[in-house]
Every structure is written in structure tokens, then in C-alpha cells.
Design a protein around this motif. Structure first.
Motif, PDB file in Angstrom:
ATOM      1  N   GLY A  60      22.572   8.563  -6.404  1.00 32.15           N
ATOM      2  CA  GLY A  60      21.583   7.500  -6.519  1.00 32.15           C
ATOM      3  C   GLY A  60      22.163   6.141  -6.189  1.00 32.15           C
ATOM      4  O   GLY A  60      21.533   5.110  -6.387  1.00 32.15           O
ATOM      5  N   PHE A  61      23.375   6.129  -5.669  1.00 34.43           N
ATOM      6  CA  PHE A  61      24.100   4.880  -5.441  1.00 34.43           C
ATOM      7  C   PHE A  61      23.392   3.959  -4.447  1.00 34.43           C
ATOM      8  O   PHE A  61      23.250   2.763  -4.692  1.00 34.43           O
ATOM      9  N   MET A  62      22.959   4.509  -3.323  1.00 30.39           N
ATOM     10  CA  MET A  62      22.371   3.643  -2.290  1.00 30.39           C
ATOM     11  C   MET A  62      21.049   3.033  -2.741  1.00 30.39           C
ATOM     12  O   MET A  62      20.828   1.832  -2.562  1.00 30.39           O
ATOM     13  N   SER A  63      20.181   3.834  -3.331  1.00 29.46           N
ATOM     14  CA  SER A  63      18.896   3.279  -3.767  1.00 29.46           C
ATOM     15  C   SER A  63      19.074   2.316  -4.938  1.00 29.46           C
ATOM     16  O   SER A  63      18.313   1.355  -5.068  1.00 29.46           O
ATOM     17  N   SER A  64      20.082   2.541  -5.763  1.00 28.81           N
ATOM     18  CA  SER A  64      20.351   1.637  -6.892  1.00 28.81           C
ATOM     19  C   SER A  64      21.031   0.347  -6.455  1.00 28.81           C
ATOM     20  O   SER A  64      21.053  -0.629  -7.203  1.00 28.81           O
ATOM     21  N   ASN A  65      21.616   0.365  -5.275  1.00 28.78           N
ATOM     22  CA  ASN A  65      22.323  -0.808  -4.744  1.00 28.78           C
ATOM     23  C   ASN A  65      21.772  -1.191  -3.374  1.00 28.78           C
ATOM     24  O   ASN A  65      22.528  -1.549  -2.469  1.00 28.78           O
ATOM     25  N   ALA A  66      20.469  -1.119  -3.234  1.00 31.71           N
ATOM     26  CA  ALA A  66      19.825  -1.358  -1.939  1.00 31.71           C
ATOM     27  C   ALA A  66      20.181  -2.720  -1.353  1.00 31.71           C
ATOM     28  O   ALA A  66      20.258  -2.873  -0.129  1.00 31.71           O
ATOM     29  N   ASP A  67      20.440  -3.697  -2.204  1.00 29.06           N
ATOM     30  CA  ASP A  67      20.773  -5.037  -1.718  1.00 29.06           C
ATOM     31  C   ASP A  67      22.094  -5.077  -0.952  1.00 29.06           C
ATOM     32  O   ASP A  67      22.353  -6.007  -0.197  1.00 29.06           O
TER      33      ASP A  67
END
Length: 138
Positions: free
Chosen positions: A18-25
Motif C-alpha cells: 500500500g506504499f504507493m497509494s499511501s504516499n501518492a504525493d
């Protein structure tokens, strides 16, 4: 591609991605595009359902005999939400498992000076490896 570490891995690779969606910025393509983030969440959910075995850091030297030059190596991450910290290609030097990778510190593709086992042991955010072998069909 065959996930060969499933045959000799000694631990379950438990990816809760879930790293990318949680750190979309932090990702140019995701920041400012909520619909892309939703797509990424669905991809991460699918990846999280995969069942793989990995080779733990203290078993890499013993399992190296099963790994061939050119096998794809994924370094298992213990960073929350991130499944793989880095990727490389397996490469043996004097019967010791090393790897070829794109080094961020050297800013080029290099052959590792350290063995793969030594590299993993020195990384706080890595606990083992996944191994896959490309399969070419005629």
C-alpha cells in the motif's frame, strides 16, 4: 516467469502492499490524479493476495546453489506497505552469489562488491529475497 524461491524459500513472503497509494504525493504520476491513486490501490490489493516464499537473510548462502546467473532477485522490504526495496539480476563470482543492479549511490549499473548475503545483512530495510527465473517459450 517462474517464482523459484517458492521451491526452496524458508519463509512466507507476507506482502501487505500500500506504499504507493499511501504516499501518492511522492509520485509525479499519482499526485494530483485521484483516479490513478484508486487504480493503484486496486493493483496493490491484488499484489497483497499473492502467495510466495522467500529466502531469509540467514539462508541466502545455503540456497545460492539453486540460483542461476540471470535470475531476477527482489529484495524483500520490511518498510510498511512496501513489498520490494530493490531489484537485481543474480551473478556468481568465484562460486559466491553476487548481483548486478542499478546503483543509486554510484548512479550506474554495477556488479556488487559484496555477496548477496552480505548486502542483505547490511540493509536494515531488507530481510530476504524473492527469486524468479525468466522462461522463454518457442
Amino acid at each position: 516467469m517462474i517464482h523459484i524461491s517458492n521451491d526452496f524459500g524458508d519463509m512466507i513472503f507476507d506482502a501487505n502492499v500500500g506504499f504507493m497509494s499511501s504516499n501518492a504525493d511522492k509520485y509525479l504520476q499519482l499526485s494530483g490524479n485521484p483516479s490513478f491513486v484508486d487504480v493503484m490501490k486496486s493493483i496493490e490489493k491484488r499484489i497483497s493476495q499473492y502467495d510466495y516464499k522467500c529466502v531469509s537473510e540467514d539462508q541466502i548462502e545455503q540456497k545460492a546453489k539453486y540460483i542461476k546467473d540471470g535470475d531476477i532477485i527482489a529484495f524483500c522490504s520490511n518498510i510498511e506497505g512496501l513489498d520490494v526495496a530493490h531489484t537485481a539480476l543474480a551473478y556468481h563470482i568465484d562460486n559466491q552469489l553476487h548481483f548486478i543492479h542499478a546503483s543509486t549511490t554510484e548512479d550506474k549499473v554495477v556488479v556488487s562488491e559484496k555477496s548477496m548475503a552480505g548486502y542483505v545483512k547490511d540493509r536494515k530495510n531488507v530481510y530476504g529475497i524473492l527469486v524468479a527465473r525468466p522462461v522463454f517459450k518457442n
